[in-house]
Design an enzyme around this catalytic site. Structure first.
Site, PDB file in Angstrom:
ATOM      1  N   TYR A 277       0.833  -1.184   0.000  1.00 16.19           N
ATOM      2  CA  TYR A 277       0.000   0.000   0.000  1.00 16.19           C
ATOM      3  C   TYR A 277       0.877   1.246   0.000  1.00 16.19           C
ATOM      4  O   TYR A 277       1.982   1.240   0.503  1.00 16.19           O
ATOM      5  CB  TYR A 277      -0.944  -0.005   1.199  1.00 16.19           C
ATOM      6  CG  TYR A 277      -0.296  -0.387   2.502  1.00 16.19           C
ATOM      7  CD1 TYR A 277      -0.153  -1.730   2.846  1.00 16.19           C
ATOM      8  CD2 TYR A 277       0.183   0.572   3.384  1.00 16.19           C
ATOM      9  CE1 TYR A 277       0.444  -2.084   4.032  1.00 16.19           C
ATOM     10  CE2 TYR A 277       0.779   0.212   4.573  1.00 16.19           C
ATOM     11  CZ  TYR A 277       0.903  -1.124   4.891  1.00 16.19           C
ATOM     12  OH  TYR A 277       1.503  -1.484   6.064  1.00 16.19           O
TER      13      TYR A 277
ATOM     14  N   SER B 163      -4.962  -1.683  14.589  1.00 17.55           N
ATOM     15  CA  SER B 163      -6.181  -2.506  14.659  1.00 17.55           C
ATOM     16  C   SER B 163      -6.803  -2.444  16.057  1.00 17.55           C
ATOM     17  O   SER B 163      -7.172  -3.474  16.636  1.00 17.55           O
ATOM     18  CB  SER B 163      -5.886  -3.966  14.275  1.00 17.55           C
ATOM     19  OG  SER B 163      -5.415  -4.059  12.956  1.00 17.55           O
TER      20      SER B 163
ATOM     21  N   GLU C 140     -17.040   9.010  15.094  1.00 17.29           N
ATOM     22  CA  GLU C 140     -17.338   8.057  16.164  1.00 17.29           C
ATOM     23  C   GLU C 140     -16.085   7.735  16.959  1.00 17.29           C
ATOM     24  O   GLU C 140     -16.102   7.709  18.193  1.00 17.29           O
ATOM     25  CB  GLU C 140     -17.921   6.783  15.547  1.00 17.29           C
ATOM     26  CG  GLU C 140     -18.257   5.705  16.564  1.00 17.29           C
ATOM     27  CD  GLU C 140     -18.827   4.469  15.894  1.00 17.29           C
ATOM     28  OE1 GLU C 140     -18.155   3.420  15.941  1.00 17.29           O
ATOM     29  OE2 GLU C 140     -19.925   4.567  15.322  1.00 17.29           O
ATOM     30  N   ASN C 141     -14.981   7.489  16.262  1.00 13.37           N
ATOM     31  CA  ASN C 141     -13.729   7.203  16.963  1.00 13.37           C
ATOM     32  C   ASN C 141     -13.269   8.406  17.772  1.00 13.37           C
ATOM     33  O   ASN C 141     -12.793   8.266  18.906  1.00 13.37           O
ATOM     34  CB  ASN C 141     -12.648   6.794  15.959  1.00 13.37           C
ATOM     35  CG  ASN C 141     -12.942   5.470  15.285  1.00 13.37           C
ATOM     36  OD1 ASN C 141     -13.708   4.653  15.798  1.00 13.37           O
ATOM     37  ND2 ASN C 141     -12.350   5.247  14.125  1.00 13.37           N
TER      38      ASN C 141
END
Length: 267
Positions: free
Chosen positions: A41, A180, A231-232
């Site tokens: 990536y 994560s 939200e986080n």
């Protein structure tokens, strides 16, 4: 280092990454975790462009990135960082990680390069990622400059208790950064998290982020949608009490999301 940041893996689409970083900066995030890996990536250019477009002063930002395993010999570390700075459009990196202790990683050679980069002012802090206790202990002993952080997978299903206790030792004093941190959507079915979330009108994901913060761990959840970014961010308003922490710590289920065969815990 802000205790809540934006992780950008696996956001490899340039336009999508620019937009998600822009949204995060608008919401209030000031910690962005970028990376550039040949085999997977690519987003440093997008992160740098997003920062430039929003116009947040560089001194208000905390920008982290990584060196890939195939670039961990001394000379390649320097080349990798120069290329990262060029893509980011920045003069320095706040935190540079050894992404994995594999490939060309050799503790003295690699960390000497990181120390020299810090001395030259190209990086502010030295980090490692996916290091076990044994590997981190070796790195701390060998490094000429302090190891600031170890970035690992961590969430209520993978609490990293041994590693966290080791990092907290006075003679180690290494920050933990959780990738994560909401287990990539695997927390909704965990009863203890749902119960605590209901108490606060929150989500299990917000509770996980709050739990990490109470542990003194920085979280870098990945998100591209504005709703999830907000939200986080709102998890910063969730303050867990001792009973909540005990309930979450009592979760028996264990699950590792990122588990490649070459990972050091599989050696």
């Amino acid at each position: 280092m802000p205790m809540l940041g934006l992780g950008t893996y696996p956001n490899a689409d340039y336009d999508e990454c620019v937009e998600s970083v822009r949204r995060a900066l608008d919401v209030g995030y000031r910690h962005v975790d970028a990376t550039e890996r040949r085999e997977g990536y690519y987003n440093e250019t997008a992160v740098g462009d997003a920062v430039a477009q929003v116009g947040v002063p560089r001194e208000d930002l905390f920008v982290a990135t990584k060196v890939s395993p195939e670039d961990l010999d001394y000379d390649h570390v320097f080349r990798s960082v120069e290329e990262s700075l060029d893509r980011l459009g920045m003069e320095y990196i706040d935190l540079l990680y050894v992404h994995w202790p594999t490939g060309d990683y050799e503790v003295t050679d690699t960390l000497d390069a990181f120390a020299d980069l810090r001395e030259e002012g190209l990086i502010e802090r030295i980090g490692v990622s996916n290091f076990t206790v044994d590997l981190l202990e070796e790195a701390v002993e060998v490094a000429d400059e302090p190891i600031f952080a170890n970035q690992v997978e961590m969430h209520p299903l993978l609490p990293q208790t041994e590693l966290r206790e080791f990092c907290a030792r006075d003679d180690v004093n290494v920050e933990l950064v959780a990738y994560s941190p909401i287990a990539r959507g695997n927390l909704e079915a965990v009863g203890e998290l749902r119960e605590v979330a209901g108490k606060y009108g929150a989500t299990p994901e917000q509770v996980s982020l709050a739990w990490l913060r109470e542990k003194g761990v920085t979280a870098i959840p990945e998100s591209t949608s504005e709703d999830h970014l907000r939200e986080n961010w709102l998890s910063l308003g969730v303050e867990l009490d001792d009973d909540d922490m005990e309930k979450i710590d009592s979760i028996e289920e264990r699950r590792r999301i990122v588990d490649p065969d070459e990972a050091p815990w599989n050696w």
